[in-house]
Design an enzyme around this catalytic site. Sequence first.
Site, PDB file in Angstrom:
ATOM      1  N   GLY A  68       0.846  -1.054   0.123  1.00 56.30           N
ATOM      2  CA  GLY A  68      -0.045   0.064   0.116  1.00 56.30           C
ATOM      3  C   GLY A  68       0.953   1.295  -0.173  1.00 56.30           C
ATOM      4  O   GLY A  68       1.837   1.250   0.735  1.00 56.30           O
ATOM      5  N   ALA A  69       0.572   2.184  -0.708  1.00 56.90           N
ATOM      6  CA  ALA A  69       1.501   3.160  -1.181  1.00 56.90           C
ATOM      7  C   ALA A  69       1.871   4.115   0.242  1.00 56.90           C
ATOM      8  O   ALA A  69       3.138   4.139   0.189  1.00 56.90           O
ATOM      9  CB  ALA A  69       0.855   4.319  -2.073  1.00 56.90           C
ATOM     10  N   ARG A 108      10.106  -1.300  -4.817  1.00 53.94           N
ATOM     11  CA  ARG A 108       9.185  -1.397  -5.619  1.00 53.94           C
ATOM     12  C   ARG A 108       9.014   0.061  -6.340  1.00 53.94           C
ATOM     13  O   ARG A 108       9.191   1.053  -5.978  1.00 53.94           O
ATOM     14  CB  ARG A 108       7.789  -1.618  -4.865  1.00 53.94           C
ATOM     15  CG  ARG A 108       7.771  -2.924  -4.115  1.00 53.94           C
ATOM     16  CD  ARG A 108       6.336  -3.357  -3.445  1.00 53.94           C
ATOM     17  NE  ARG A 108       5.211  -3.504  -4.725  1.00 53.94           N
ATOM     18  CZ  ARG A 108       3.929  -3.645  -4.304  1.00 53.94           C
ATOM     19  NH1 ARG A 108       3.738  -3.244  -3.084  1.00 53.94           N
ATOM     20  NH2 ARG A 108       3.262  -3.967  -5.195  1.00 53.94           N
ATOM     21  N   ASP A 262      -1.220   4.730  -6.550  1.00 58.10           N
ATOM     22  CA  ASP A 262       0.020   4.457  -6.177  1.00 58.10           C
ATOM     23  C   ASP A 262       0.885   5.689  -6.856  1.00 58.10           C
ATOM     24  O   ASP A 262       1.874   6.053  -6.167  1.00 58.10           O
ATOM     25  CB  ASP A 262       0.680   3.216  -6.697  1.00 58.10           C
ATOM     26  CG  ASP A 262      -0.085   2.134  -5.669  1.00 58.10           C
ATOM     27  OD1 ASP A 262      -1.216   1.547  -6.194  1.00 58.10           O
ATOM     28  OD2 ASP A 262       0.690   1.827  -4.975  1.00 58.10           O
ATOM     29  N   ASN A 272      -3.169   2.545 -10.351  1.00 56.50           N
ATOM     30  CA  ASN A 272      -3.442   1.812  -9.083  1.00 56.50           C
ATOM     31  C   ASN A 272      -3.692   0.221  -9.554  1.00 56.50           C
ATOM     32  O   ASN A 272      -3.224  -0.213 -10.561  1.00 56.50           O
ATOM     33  CB  ASN A 272      -5.133   2.085  -8.646  1.00 56.50           C
ATOM     34  CG  ASN A 272      -5.321   1.843  -7.376  1.00 56.50           C
ATOM     35  OD1 ASN A 272      -4.365   1.827  -6.321  1.00 56.50           O
ATOM     36  ND2 ASN A 272      -6.479   1.143  -7.257  1.00 56.50           N
TER      37      ASN A 272
HETATM   38  O1  MRU Z   1       0.477  -4.223  -4.658  1.00 51.12           O
HETATM   39  P1  MRU Z   1      -0.167  -3.106  -3.566  1.00 51.12           P
HETATM   40  O2  MRU Z   1      -0.984  -4.162  -2.598  1.00 51.12           O
HETATM   41  O3  MRU Z   1       0.771  -2.365  -2.904  1.00 51.12           O
HETATM   42  O4  MRU Z   1      -0.995  -2.251  -4.172  1.00 51.12           O
HETATM   43  C1  MRU Z   1      -1.828  -1.273  -3.490  1.00 51.12           C
HETATM   44  C2  MRU Z   1      -2.736  -0.491  -4.166  1.00 51.12           C
HETATM   45  O5  MRU Z   1      -3.016  -0.693  -5.456  1.00 51.12           O
HETATM   46  C3  MRU Z   1      -3.428   0.473  -3.528  1.00 51.12           C
HETATM   47  O6  MRU Z   1      -4.841   0.745  -4.075  1.00 51.12           O
HETATM   48  C4  MRU Z   1      -2.798   1.696  -3.398  1.00 51.12           C
HETATM   49  O7  MRU Z   1      -1.420   1.576  -2.655  1.00 51.12           O
HETATM   50  C5  MRU Z   1      -3.426   2.993  -2.955  1.00 51.12           C
HETATM   51  S1  MRU Z   1      -4.202   3.204  -1.674  1.00 51.12           S
HETATM   52  C6  MRU Z   1      -3.147   2.676  -0.470  1.00 51.12           C
END
Ligand code: MRU
Length: 382
Positions: A68-69, A108, A262, A272
Amino acid sequence: MRLKSFRPERIITMLVDGKNYQSIWLDKIDRGKVMVIDQKRLPFFFEIKELCSVEDIYSAIKDMTLRGAPLIGAAGAYGIYLATLEMNSLTNIPDHLANASRYITSCRPTAVNLSWAVKYVMDKLKGNFASPSLSEIALDAANEVCETEKENCRRIGNYGINLIEDISKDKKGEPVNILTHCNAGWLACIDYGTALSPVYFAHDKGIPVHVWIDETRPLNQGARLTTWELGNHGVPYTLITDNTGGFLMQKGKVDIVLVGSDRTTRKGDSANKIGTYLKALAALDNKIPFYVALPSTSIDFSLSDGIREIPVEERAPDEVTSVNGLVNGEIGAVRICPEGADAANWGFDITPARLITGLITEKGICRAEEKDIRNMFSNKFK
Ligand code: MRU
C-alpha cells in the site's frame, strides 16, 4: 468542483479484537525495532513482525509483508532511520545513507510515496551527518512521515464522506453501494486508509453503506485484506470476483466507485492495482461516479502522461500461476494452471484522467485536471 467545509476532528479507531492498531509503529522499548502487521499472513493469522535492519525493510516491502502506497513510504522512512543505526566509526556516512536510500527506493517502482518518504528523511539528514543526534533526526523525520500520511488520510475521509452522504440523501437512507478495488484501507496507509477512509467516516456517522470488494487477483488484497478490515470494523461488504463489477453497475447496484492510487500525474492520470482501469471504463459506460482517493504524497508532480511515464511493476509469474490460501491450517500455494504455463504479472494499470470523476485529497475534492490539481497544490508545482 465542490469543496465542502472541513469538519472538526472525529476519532476513528482501527480495532483488531477490540484493540487499536496502526499498520506500522516503532517498538516502545527497543527503538531498533520497527513493528508491522504481517499482511502476507492475513486474514488467517494476525501476526506482528519485527523489522530491525535496512535488509528487513527491503525484504518486507519487496515480498509484500507490508504494502500500500503510504505504508511503503512510511517503512522506507524507517528504513533510513535503521540505516543510521547500522554505522560504526569507520562508516562513510554520506555514502552509506545514499546507498541505503537507493536500495530501499528500488524495492517497488510504482508507488511514488516510497521515494517521497525516503527523500523527506534524507533531506532532514543533509548537513547533519556529523551530528551525534543523526539517528534522532532520522527517527523524528520518519515519525513525521507517518503523522503526515495519517493526517492526510483522516482528511480524505473527512472530505470523501460528503460524496457518500449526498448519495445517501438521494437514496433516502437506503445503503450506499460502494465498489472498491484492492486494499486502500488502514492496513495500506498506517491509519484510516485512502479509498476506505470516507467509508469508515460514513459508517461511523450512521450512514448505511455496503461495499462491493473486488477480490483483486493475483494476490487477492481485496479478498484477504479489505474483507478483514471492513469486517473488523463492522462495515457490511460482499466479496466479488474481479470481473463482476461491470455487471453490478449495469444492474444499478453500484452507486460510486472509490479506489486509491500509487502514483497520479500532475494531469490526473492514476496508477492503481491492476484492474482498476477496467472498473473506470465500466463506471463511465454506466454513468457511475469514479473517484480516486489519494494523499498528495501519491502525486508525482514531475509527470504528465501516466500511460507513457509511470513505471509499472512487473512481478513474478508464480503469483498468477498459483493462488495462496489456507491449506490444512497453514498458508500454502495451489497451482491453478498446467505446470510450466507461461504467465505475466503486471502489478498496476493506469486510469486516464478523463475517466476519473474526481480526486479526493487531503485538501478537498478536485477534478482530475492539471488546472484543478495546480490550484489545490500550487506550492508543489515547480
Ligand atoms: O501492490 P499493492 O498491494 O501495494 O497495491 C496497493 C494498491 O494498489 C492500493 O490501492 C494503493 O496503494 C493505493 S491506496 C493505499
